[in-house]
Design a protein around this motif. Structure first.
Motif, PDB file in Angstrom:
ATOM      1  N   LEU A  51       2.373   4.995   3.905  1.00 48.20           N
ATOM      2  CA  LEU A  51       1.230   5.901   3.783  1.00 48.20           C
ATOM      3  C   LEU A  51       1.675   7.065   2.920  1.00 48.20           C
ATOM      4  O   LEU A  51       2.543   7.848   3.313  1.00 48.20           O
ATOM      5  N   SER A 102      -5.410  -0.834  19.153  1.00 45.05           N
ATOM      6  CA  SER A 102      -4.230  -0.176  18.578  1.00 45.05           C
ATOM      7  C   SER A 102      -3.134   0.123  19.584  1.00 45.05           C
ATOM      8  O   SER A 102      -2.040   0.526  19.205  1.00 45.05           O
ATOM      9  N   GLY A 141      -8.267  -2.976   9.426  1.00 43.29           N
ATOM     10  CA  GLY A 141      -7.076  -3.555   8.816  1.00 43.29           C
ATOM     11  C   GLY A 141      -6.589  -2.821   7.597  1.00 43.29           C
ATOM     12  O   GLY A 141      -5.543  -3.179   7.040  1.00 43.29           O
ATOM     13  N   GLY A 142      -7.306  -1.788   7.148  1.00 41.09           N
ATOM     14  CA  GLY A 142      -6.936  -1.052   5.948  1.00 41.09           C
ATOM     15  C   GLY A 142      -6.115   0.180   6.259  1.00 41.09           C
ATOM     16  O   GLY A 142      -6.228   0.785   7.330  1.00 41.09           O
ATOM     17  N   LEU A 143      -5.297   0.551   5.294  1.00 39.43           N
ATOM     18  CA  LEU A 143      -4.406   1.692   5.437  1.00 39.43           C
ATOM     19  C   LEU A 143      -4.522   2.557   4.192  1.00 39.43           C
ATOM     20  O   LEU A 143      -4.593   2.030   3.074  1.00 39.43           O
ATOM     21  N   VAL A 199      -8.892   1.895   3.611  1.00 40.64           N
ATOM     22  CA  VAL A 199      -9.840   1.995   4.724  1.00 40.64           C
ATOM     23  C   VAL A 199     -11.261   1.914   4.173  1.00 40.64           C
ATOM     24  O   VAL A 199     -11.497   2.169   2.991  1.00 40.64           O
ATOM     25  N   SER A 256       1.171   2.959  -2.482  1.00 40.74           N
ATOM     26  CA  SER A 256       0.696   3.850  -1.422  1.00 40.74           C
ATOM     27  C   SER A 256       0.743   5.322  -1.809  1.00 40.74           C
ATOM     28  O   SER A 256       0.116   6.151  -1.150  1.00 40.74           O
ATOM     29  N   ARG A 282      -3.211  -1.031  14.244  1.00 36.89           N
ATOM     30  CA  ARG A 282      -1.951  -0.385  13.872  1.00 36.89           C
ATOM     31  C   ARG A 282      -1.072  -1.408  13.150  1.00 36.89           C
ATOM     32  O   ARG A 282      -0.962  -2.551  13.584  1.00 36.89           O
ATOM     33  N   TRP A 314       1.553   2.819  11.177  1.00 39.43           N
ATOM     34  CA  TRP A 314       0.392   3.668  10.967  1.00 39.43           C
ATOM     35  C   TRP A 314      -0.858   3.081  11.610  1.00 39.43           C
ATOM     36  O   TRP A 314      -0.980   1.873  11.799  1.00 39.43           O
ATOM     37  N   TRP A 315      -1.843   3.981  11.862  1.00 37.16           N
ATOM     38  CA  TRP A 315      -3.153   3.549  12.336  1.00 37.16           C
ATOM     39  C   TRP A 315      -3.930   2.944  11.170  1.00 37.16           C
ATOM     40  O   TRP A 315      -3.802   3.383  10.023  1.00 37.16           O
ATOM     41  N   THR A 316      -4.753   1.950  11.473  1.00 40.07           N
ATOM     42  CA  THR A 316      -5.560   1.300  10.450  1.00 40.07           C
ATOM     43  C   THR A 316      -7.032   1.290  10.871  1.00 40.07           C
ATOM     44  O   THR A 316      -7.358   1.398  12.051  1.00 40.07           O
ATOM     45  N   GLY A 334      -3.332   8.226   9.369  1.00 38.04           N
ATOM     46  CA  GLY A 334      -4.145   7.142   8.842  1.00 38.04           C
ATOM     47  C   GLY A 334      -5.508   6.954   9.448  1.00 38.04           C
ATOM     48  O   GLY A 334      -6.333   6.231   8.880  1.00 38.04           O
TER      49      GLY A 334
END
Length: 524
Positions: A396, A433, A408-410, A414, A39, A391, A403-405, A499
């Motif tokens: 991150l 979320s 589904g990606g972070l 993303v 990350s 989320r 975190w927000w996604t 995110g």
């Protein structure tokens, strides 16, 4: 070391369980360590390296992928596979450099102790010694030139022209379209006022603390004298046009255009007033009127078709969004335009305007007004994207958190939405979320097609800032007609840094600017 042969079966199983637990513990620690390491972002990187290319299912996606440079020997995003002759660098996307400016403005950003009249002082920021900064006004077709100087803001500054579809080099996003303007430096923004309506400008370097602290102002673009819009206005000219920038300064100090509590705008009985409401905060707000009915004339700089008078309703204004409302001053008394914690009284000096709590009902822009042609066919979209907000726990840039996604990606996982100039783009934005998110795509306006499967039936509802509540889903569409690398993020500004941020990238457009802790560029 193995257990002795004379040990009981129970003892041997206990030994194996302890060893297995130790091995699984080491695996778990290793997995967490790998997740942390994966990350961590490099000290300097391109926005085009962030995100998994999403081509919207259009024909020729593999060719498109290679052309964008997101398929390379290293599997990293670069422009190596796009011939240099076919590439356009962000700094090339500007207005005519030889055209003289019609409107010239100079802004000087300072970090200083700010005192609002009747409020608590705080450490904030000013533009030309005040906050909000000067209201910039221009007429449709004019070339606007703004010189931004940074006197002493340590983190650097930029100016983003929120809702104005400027050329990409003028978008004001540090690390994507320019470098941050550091103390003692300046940057000149130039763009033609091709739109008409209510907009605003704000910092997009360390944007959350700088906007909260005062680095913002209003931008009003009015119709050219010979335009149809100007002719319509001239038929019933409003004698007063009021800018009402809603902002909450540090310490929870809620203001309208820098004034705490009640502020006043002089107007005579019978006057028709256009109130340009601008929500500069990171959360949605609502506005309502006492003493008059009102019409919602425009949203996010786009006039609505066939707006009707409403009463006992409020209008919601997304974070970063704008709503122009029209009121008439009564023959006796005044009009009060209210938002939570502040209000604007319009009328004679000694006139009274009642206060009221927020109405339960809201104007539903999905059905408000009358349908009208939109100029393109969303059903024939060239690209179809999903933008699913969720989320998850994880890392991150090396920071553990929840975190927000996106889909589904972070972080680098993303999607990055890839388009060609001229594409008709359809997108479904959904939110599971747990919180509402005001979504903002730079450089474009989105047409709302439906909400939770219910089609739009009123005036075409164009937005640059769209509030998506938990559990909601919107279908939107737009034409990709403004080449560049464009941020697409939540305008609850802390959420973007947590995110909820990606980009819309055009084929063949590259950027020389860099993000990361070693660059000095930190757009959020």
């Amino acid at each position: 070391m193995l257990p002795p042969r004379t040990a009981s079966a129970k003892s041997r199983w206990a030994w194996f369980a302890r060893r297995l637990g130790a091995v699984l513990g080491l695996v778990a620690v290793g997995l967490v360590g790998w997740m942390w390491w994966a990350s961590v972002l490099p000290g300097s990187y391109s926005a085009l390296d962030m995100g998994v290319p999403d081509f919207g299912g259009g024909a020729g996606s593999e060719t498109h992928a290679a052309a964008h440079g997101h398929i390379s020997a290293a599997g990293r995003g670069d422009a190596a596979s796009t011939p240099v002759a076919e590439q356009t660098s962000v700094p090339e996307l500007t207005a005519d450099p030889d055209r003289p400016a019609d409107v010239h403005v100079e802004l000087t950003a300072r970090a200083e102790r700010v005192s609002l009249r009747g409020g608590e002082p705080f450490d904030g920021f000013t533009l030309n010694g005040s906050t909000p900064g000067p209201t910039i006004r221009a007429t449709e077709g004019q070339l606007v030139e703004v010189v931004l100087r940074n006197e002493d803001v340590p983190a650097g500054v930029t100016a983003h022209w929120h809702g104005v579809d400027v050329p990409n080099a003028m978008d004001g996003v540090a690390g994507v379209t320019q470098d941050a303007v550091m103390p003692g430096q300046s940057f000149t923004y130039r763009f033609v006022a091709e739109q008409v309506g209510t907009f605003w400008y704000h910092a997009h370097q360390a944007s959350h603390p700088q906007v909260v602290g005062g680095l913002f102002g209003a931008l009003i673009l009015v119709p050219a004298p010979e335009s149809d819009a100007a002719t319509a206005v001239a038929a019933t000219p409003p004698p007063v046009d009021v800018v009402a920038a809603i902002h909450t300064y540090p310490g929870g100090q809620r203001t309208i255009s820098g004034a705490l509590g009640d502020s006043h705008q002089d107007a005579a009985p019978g006057d028709i007033i256009r109130v340009r409401l601008i929500n500069t905060d990171s959360t949605p707000t609502s506005a309502w009127v006492t003493g008059s009915s009102f019409r919602v004339l425009a949203v996010d700089g786009h006039d609505l078709v066939g707006p009707t008078a409403v009463a006992d309703q409020s209008v919601q204004i997304t974070a970063g969004g704008r709503a122009d409302v029209e009121v008439r001053v009564p023959e006796s008394g005044a009009v009060r335009v209210q938002v939570p914690g502040a209000s604007l009284v319009i009328g004679p000096d000694d006139a009274h305007a009642d206060q009221a709590s927020a109405p339960r009902d809201q104007v539903d822009l999905l059905s408000y007004g009358e349908p009208a042609p939109i100029g393109f066919d969303p059903a024939a979209a060239d690209r179809r994207f999903t933008y699913d907000i969720g989320r998850l726990p994880g890392f991150l840039d090396g920071r553990p958190g929840y975190w927000w996604t996106i889909n589904g990606g972070l972080g680098a996982g993303v999607p990055m939405y890839m388009v060609d100039e001229g594409d008709v783009v359809a997108m479904t934005i959904s939110n599971s979320s747990g919180e509402a998110h005001p979504m903002h795509l730079h450089g474009h306006h989105l047409l709302v097609l439906s909400r939770d499967g219910v089609p739009s039936s009123g005036s075409p509802w164009w937005v640059d800032s769209l509030d998506v509540a938990h559990g909601e889903s919107f279908e939107v569409a737009f034409v990709a007609d403004n080449p560049g690398v464009w941020m697409d993020h939540c305008h609850n500004l802390p959420h973007a840094s947590e995110g909820l941020m990606t980009h819309l990238a055009y084929h063949g457009v590259t950027t020389p600017f860099r993000l990361g802790r070693d660059t000095g560029n930190d757009p959020e």
